[in-house]
Motif scaffolding. Structure first.
Motif, PDB file in Angstrom:
ATOM      1  N   PRO A   9       0.848  -1.198   0.000  1.00 27.89           N
ATOM      2  CA  PRO A   9       0.000   0.000   0.000  1.00 27.89           C
ATOM      3  C   PRO A   9       0.884   1.250   0.000  1.00 27.89           C
ATOM      4  O   PRO A   9       1.887   1.310   0.715  1.00 27.89           O
ATOM      5  CB  PRO A   9      -0.792  -0.106   1.306  1.00 27.89           C
ATOM      6  N   THR A  10       0.528   2.227  -0.796  1.00 22.21           N
ATOM      7  CA  THR A  10       1.321   3.453  -0.894  1.00 22.21           C
ATOM      8  C   THR A  10       1.122   4.274   0.373  1.00 22.21           C
ATOM      9  O   THR A  10      -0.003   4.626   0.727  1.00 22.21           O
ATOM     10  CB  THR A  10       0.924   4.248  -2.142  1.00 22.21           C
ATOM     11  N   ASP A  11       2.222   4.548   1.059  1.00 21.70           N
ATOM     12  CA  ASP A  11       2.174   5.300   2.314  1.00 21.70           C
ATOM     13  C   ASP A  11       2.897   6.632   2.150  1.00 21.70           C
ATOM     14  O   ASP A  11       3.421   6.952   1.080  1.00 21.70           O
ATOM     15  CB  ASP A  11       2.764   4.469   3.465  1.00 21.70           C
ATOM     16  N   ASP A  12       2.923   7.420   3.226  1.00 20.23           N
ATOM     17  CA  ASP A  12       3.538   8.749   3.159  1.00 20.23           C
ATOM     18  C   ASP A  12       5.032   8.680   2.851  1.00 20.23           C
ATOM     19  O   ASP A  12       5.560   9.556   2.159  1.00 20.23           O
ATOM     20  CB  ASP A  12       3.305   9.520   4.459  1.00 20.23           C
ATOM     21  N   GLU A  13       5.719   7.665   3.337  1.00 15.26           N
ATOM     22  CA  GLU A  13       7.147   7.514   3.049  1.00 15.26           C
ATOM     23  C   GLU A  13       7.375   7.268   1.555  1.00 15.26           C
ATOM     24  O   GLU A  13       8.282   7.850   0.945  1.00 15.26           O
ATOM     25  CB  GLU A  13       7.733   6.357   3.870  1.00 15.26           C
ATOM     26  N   ALA A  14       6.527   6.430   0.952  1.00 14.82           N
ATOM     27  CA  ALA A  14       6.634   6.166  -0.483  1.00 14.82           C
ATOM     28  C   ALA A  14       6.319   7.424  -1.281  1.00 14.82           C
ATOM     29  O   ALA A  14       7.001   7.736  -2.269  1.00 14.82           O
ATOM     30  CB  ALA A  14       5.694   5.031  -0.887  1.00 14.82           C
ATOM     31  N   ARG A  15       5.292   8.156  -0.861  1.00 16.79           N
ATOM     32  CA  ARG A  15       4.945   9.398  -1.559  1.00 16.79           C
ATOM     33  C   ARG A  15       6.094  10.405  -1.494  1.00 16.79           C
ATOM     34  O   ARG A  15       6.426  11.055  -2.484  1.00 16.79           O
ATOM     35  CB  ARG A  15       3.682  10.013  -0.961  1.00 16.79           C
ATOM     36  N   GLY A 148      13.575   0.030  -3.810  1.00 11.89           N
ATOM     37  CA  GLY A 148      14.638  -0.931  -3.515  1.00 11.89           C
ATOM     38  C   GLY A 148      14.000  -2.300  -3.345  1.00 11.89           C
ATOM     39  O   GLY A 148      12.785  -2.446  -3.457  1.00 11.89           O
ATOM     40  N   PHE A 149      14.804  -3.298  -3.107  1.00 13.17           N
ATOM     41  CA  PHE A 149      14.275  -4.658  -2.987  1.00 13.17           C
ATOM     42  C   PHE A 149      13.133  -4.730  -1.973  1.00 13.17           C
ATOM     43  O   PHE A 149      13.242  -4.254  -0.851  1.00 13.17           O
ATOM     44  CB  PHE A 149      15.375  -5.643  -2.580  1.00 13.17           C
ATOM     45  N   GLY A 150      12.003  -5.316  -2.403  1.00 20.50           N
ATOM     46  CA  GLY A 150      10.857  -5.522  -1.517  1.00 20.50           C
ATOM     47  C   GLY A 150      10.073  -4.270  -1.208  1.00 20.50           C
ATOM     48  O   GLY A 150       9.251  -4.277  -0.296  1.00 20.50           O
ATOM     49  N   ARG A 151      10.285  -3.197  -1.945  1.00 23.96           N
ATOM     50  CA  ARG A 151       9.599  -1.931  -1.681  1.00 23.96           C
ATOM     51  C   ARG A 151       8.973  -1.396  -2.961  1.00 23.96           C
ATOM     52  O   ARG A 151       9.457  -0.454  -3.561  1.00 23.96           O
ATOM     53  CB  ARG A 151      10.577  -0.916  -1.092  1.00 23.96           C
ATOM     54  N   ALA A 152       7.885  -2.019  -3.394  1.00 21.62           N
ATOM     55  CA  ALA A 152       7.195  -1.636  -4.625  1.00 21.62           C
ATOM     56  C   ALA A 152       5.852  -1.002  -4.279  1.00 21.62           C
ATOM     57  O   ALA A 152       5.135  -1.493  -3.400  1.00 21.62           O
ATOM     58  CB  ALA A 152       6.989  -2.853  -5.514  1.00 21.62           C
ATOM     59  N   PHE A 153       5.523   0.077  -4.994  1.00 26.82           N
ATOM     60  CA  PHE A 153       4.291   0.816  -4.737  1.00 26.82           C
ATOM     61  C   PHE A 153       3.689   1.281  -6.057  1.00 26.82           C
ATOM     62  O   PHE A 153       4.409   1.661  -6.971  1.00 26.82           O
ATOM     63  CB  PHE A 153       4.574   2.062  -3.879  1.00 26.82           C
ATOM     64  N   ARG A 154       2.361   1.288  -6.129  1.00 28.97           N
ATOM     65  CA  ARG A 154       1.667   1.912  -7.256  1.00 28.97           C
ATOM     66  C   ARG A 154       1.440   3.371  -6.901  1.00 28.97           C
ATOM     67  O   ARG A 154       1.130   3.699  -5.754  1.00 28.97           O
ATOM     68  CB  ARG A 154       0.323   1.228  -7.512  1.00 28.97           C
ATOM     69  N   LEU A 155       1.570   4.241  -7.899  1.00 29.41           N
ATOM     70  CA  LEU A 155       1.386   5.667  -7.671  1.00 29.41           C
ATOM     71  C   LEU A 155       0.200   6.187  -8.470  1.00 29.41           C
ATOM     72  O   LEU A 155       0.054   5.864  -9.653  1.00 29.41           O
ATOM     73  CB  LEU A 155       2.638   6.438  -8.106  1.00 29.41           C
ATOM     74  N   ALA A 156      -0.595   6.987  -7.833  1.00 27.74           N
ATOM     75  CA  ALA A 156      -1.667   7.726  -8.494  1.00 27.74           C
ATOM     76  C   ALA A 156      -1.181   9.170  -8.651  1.00 27.74           C
ATOM     77  O   ALA A 156      -0.291   9.607  -7.920  1.00 27.74           O
ATOM     78  CB  ALA A 156      -2.938   7.682  -7.645  1.00 27.74           C
ATOM     79  N   PRO A 157      -1.732   9.909  -9.583  1.00 26.88           N
ATOM     80  CA  PRO A 157      -1.314  11.313  -9.713  1.00 26.88           C
ATOM     81  C   PRO A 157      -1.375  12.070  -8.384  1.00 26.88           C
ATOM     82  O   PRO A 157      -0.492  12.871  -8.092  1.00 26.88           O
ATOM     83  CB  PRO A 157      -2.292  11.886 -10.743  1.00 26.88           C
ATOM     84  N   ALA A 158      -2.372  11.782  -7.564  1.00 27.33           N
ATOM     85  CA  ALA A 158      -2.507  12.469  -6.266  1.00 27.33           C
ATOM     86  C   ALA A 158      -1.339  12.182  -5.327  1.00 27.33           C
ATOM     87  O   ALA A 158      -1.059  12.989  -4.444  1.00 27.33           O
ATOM     88  CB  ALA A 158      -3.820  12.048  -5.602  1.00 27.33           C
ATOM     89  N   ASP A 159      -0.654  11.064  -5.530  1.00 30.76           N
ATOM     90  CA  ASP A 159       0.505  10.761  -4.673  1.00 30.76           C
ATOM     91  C   ASP A 159       1.660  11.721  -4.907  1.00 30.76           C
ATOM     92  O   ASP A 159       2.571  11.826  -4.088  1.00 30.76           O
ATOM     93  CB  ASP A 159       0.987   9.320  -4.916  1.00 30.76           C
ATOM     94  N   LEU A 160       1.627  12.423  -6.041  1.00 30.41           N
ATOM     95  CA  LEU A 160       2.682  13.372  -6.369  1.00 30.41           C
ATOM     96  C   LEU A 160       2.245  14.813  -6.202  1.00 30.41           C
ATOM     97  O   LEU A 160       2.941  15.735  -6.616  1.00 30.41           O
ATOM     98  CB  LEU A 160       3.167  13.118  -7.802  1.00 30.41           C
ATOM     99  N   VAL A 161       1.102  15.020  -5.557  1.00 31.14           N
ATOM    100  CA  VAL A 161       0.519  16.358  -5.455  1.00 31.14           C
ATOM    101  C   VAL A 161       1.483  17.355  -4.848  1.00 31.14           C
ATOM    102  O   VAL A 161       1.620  18.459  -5.347  1.00 31.14           O
ATOM    103  CB  VAL A 161      -0.813  16.331  -4.646  1.00 31.14           C
TER     104      VAL A 161
END
Length: 166
Positions: A9-15, A148-161
Motif C-alpha cells: 500500500p502506498t504510504d507517506d514515506e513512499a509518496r 529498492g528490494f521488496g519496496r514496490a508501490f503503485r502511484l496515483a497522480p494524487a501521490d505526487l501532489v
C-alpha cells in the motif's frame, strides 16, 4: 496457492520518495511507441519541472521521439539513478505513465516555461531558442515506485501532489 501481491500500500514515506525522485531528476529515460514500426523506443532526455512541479523536457523536432509523441502522446518516464556503490537494483527509481503535451512557441505558457527552465538549467541557453526545439509537458496518469528490494508501490497522480504544487 495464490501468489502474494508484491506491491505494498502506498504510504507517506513512499509518496515522499516519489516526490523527491521527481523534484531532483535532471535526466530520465523516455519511452514512446515508434510511429513507423509500432515498436517501443527509449531515449535519454533532460528532465525539469514547470512552475507547478509537473515534469517537462525540451526536445528537437528532428528527434524520433518527437515524431512518436506527435502520433501518440502516451509515454513513460523512468526517473532515478543508481548510486556510486552497490547493486543498481537496490537504488530507488520510478516509472511514470504520462501523456505528453507540446507547448507552442510564441505563447505566454511557452515564455513562462522558457524562463523557468533557463533558471534551473542555465546551460540550455545554448539551444533553447533553436527553431527545431520545443517544450513538452508531461501529465502524470499513474506510476510505479521501486524503493529498492521488496519496496514496490503503485502511484496515483494524487501521490505526487506535493511535487505538482511546489
Amino acid at each position: 496457492m495464490t501468489d502474494k501481491d508484491p506491491v505494498q500500500p502506498t504510504d507517506d514515506e513512499a509518496r515522499a520518495l516519489a516526490r523527491s525522485l521527481l523534484h531532483d531528476a535532471t535526466f530520465g529515460a523516455l519511452a514512446v511507441i515508434d510511429a513507423a514500426t509500432g515498436a517501443p523506443s527509449v531515449t535519454r532526455i533532460a528532465i525539469g519541472t514547470d512552475p507547478t512541479g509537473a515534469p517537462v523536457t525540451l526536445i528537437s523536432r528532428l528527434a524520433t521521439h518527437h515524431t512518436a509523441l506527435t502520433a501518440d502522446n502516451r509515454c513513460a518516464l523512468l526517473l532515478g539513478e543508481p548510486g556510486p556503490k552497490g547493486d543498481p537494483l537496490t537504488h530507488p527509481r520510478m516509472t511514470l505513465h504520462c501523456t505528453a503535451e507540446f507547448v507552442a512557441s510564441g505563447t505566454e505558457a511557452h515564455a513562462a516555461l522558457r524562463a523557468h527552465y533557463l533558471a534551473s538549467r542555465p546551460k540550455s541557453k545554448l539551444y533553447i531558442d533553436f527553431p527545431d526545439f520545443t517544450f513538452l509537458r508531461f501529465t502524470i496518469t499513474g506510476g510505479l515506485l521501486n524503493g529498492g528490494f521488496g519496496r514496490a508501490f503503485r502511484l496515483a497522480p494524487a501521490d505526487l501532489v506535493a511535487a505538482l504544487t511546489g
